[in-house]
Design a protein around this motif. Structure first.
Motif: not given
Ligand code: BEZ
Ligand code: FE
Length: 289
Positions: A130-135
């Motif tokens: 799983t890849v988790v991305r954000g700001r």
């Protein structure tokens, strides 16, 4: 004829009249504690055996607590008190990310470079990548550089490292910093739903109430940035079967996010994960201090 001071109707006044606390807030809390507790007892009318059973329950709850296990927090969680305190303390913040319970499984973690994988050992091989991305953003949309995200989660069968001697220590937990654009990303595995600990008095309470102990799958986040309030929250896996019946009442709709399945090997290579993988994108908005 006047009633004795220790009669059913006079006792509450007798006890509250003796509270002489200088701090007005403490005076209020102690007085209301006595009033509400007496009202509860008058309402329930426990037998003496029932009252000693309640005292035994609280005694065993205390004895179950140590530096790794906090049965009183768990009790507060399953009774909905933790989420009530959360709701009272975050009433008006509509433009920021919603909060939820911290839970008992936070522990010290390493600080990692962006993109590192927090899954280690068997879990990394077994779990679904799983890849988790954000700001991390301010309420007016400004990216917050150098914010920290303390992340922790269960493994693919629902255990935290601190509960499971077979997991490497600090498995599935880590601290990430945002870059100059307020961005973060990390690799992990998809978390699983799991039961809150049921081998203590809280488990008995859930059983006696005919309730299950399950929490829907989620990743915990504790986000901090200078000049902003700490945010303690989760991201829940959309579609989880326990979203409507979380044992600790922690689900808020805005925190339920899609874990999008991606079967494109080229994109998996780009994110340095196996294929297929799950992709999660979410921005966190912190309240100003
Ligand atoms: C947790 O999400 O880790 C948790 C929260 C409340 C009670 C038990 C576990
Ligand atoms: Fe959890």
């Amino acid at each position: 004829m006047t009633q004795p001071k220790t009669s059913e109707n006079a006792l509450t006044e007798l006890v509250t009249s003796r509270i002489k606390e200088e701090n007005p807030r403490n005076q209020e809390i102690l007085t209301k504690l006595v009033k509400h507790l007496h009202a509860f007892v008058k309402d329930v009318e426990p037998t003496e055996a029932e009252w000693f059973s309640a005292i035994d329950f609280l005694t065993r709850t205390g004895k179950k607590c140590d530096d790794k296990r906090q049965e009183f927090i768990l009790l507060s969680d399953v009774l909905g008190v933790s989420m009530l305190v959360d709701a009272i303390n975050h009433r008006t913040k509509t433009t920021v990310t919603e909060t939820t319970v911290k839970g008992p499984f936070h522990a010290t973690a390493n600080v990692y470079e962006a993109g590192e994988n927090i899954a280690r050992g068997n879990e990394a091989e077994r779990g679904e990548p799983t890849v988790v991305r954000g700001r991390v953003l301010s309420p007016d949309g400004k990216p917050l550089a150098n914010a920290s995200l303390d992340v922790w989660q269960s493994d693919d069968i629902g255990y935290y490292d601190v509960q499971d001697v077979n997991q490497p220590s600090m498995n599935l937990r880590g601290i990430f910093k945002t870059n100059a654009n307020g961005e973060f990303w990390f690799r992990t595995i998809k978390p699983a739903a799991y039961p809150v600990p049921t081998d203590g008095p809280v488990g008995e309470l859930l059983h006696a109430s005919g309730r299950h102990a399950m929490r829907p799958a989620h990743i915990h986040f504790w986000v901090k940035a200078e000049g902003y309030q700490d945010l303690v929250t989760h991201l829940f896996v959309e579609g989880d079967e326990y979203l409507e019946s979380d044992a600790v009442f922690g689900v808020k709709d805005s925190l339920v996010v899609p874990f999008v399945k991606n079967s494109d090997p080229a994109q998996a290579a780009q994110w340095k994960v196996g294929s297929p993988f799950y992709y999660v994108q979410h921005d966190f908005i912190l309240a100003a201090q």
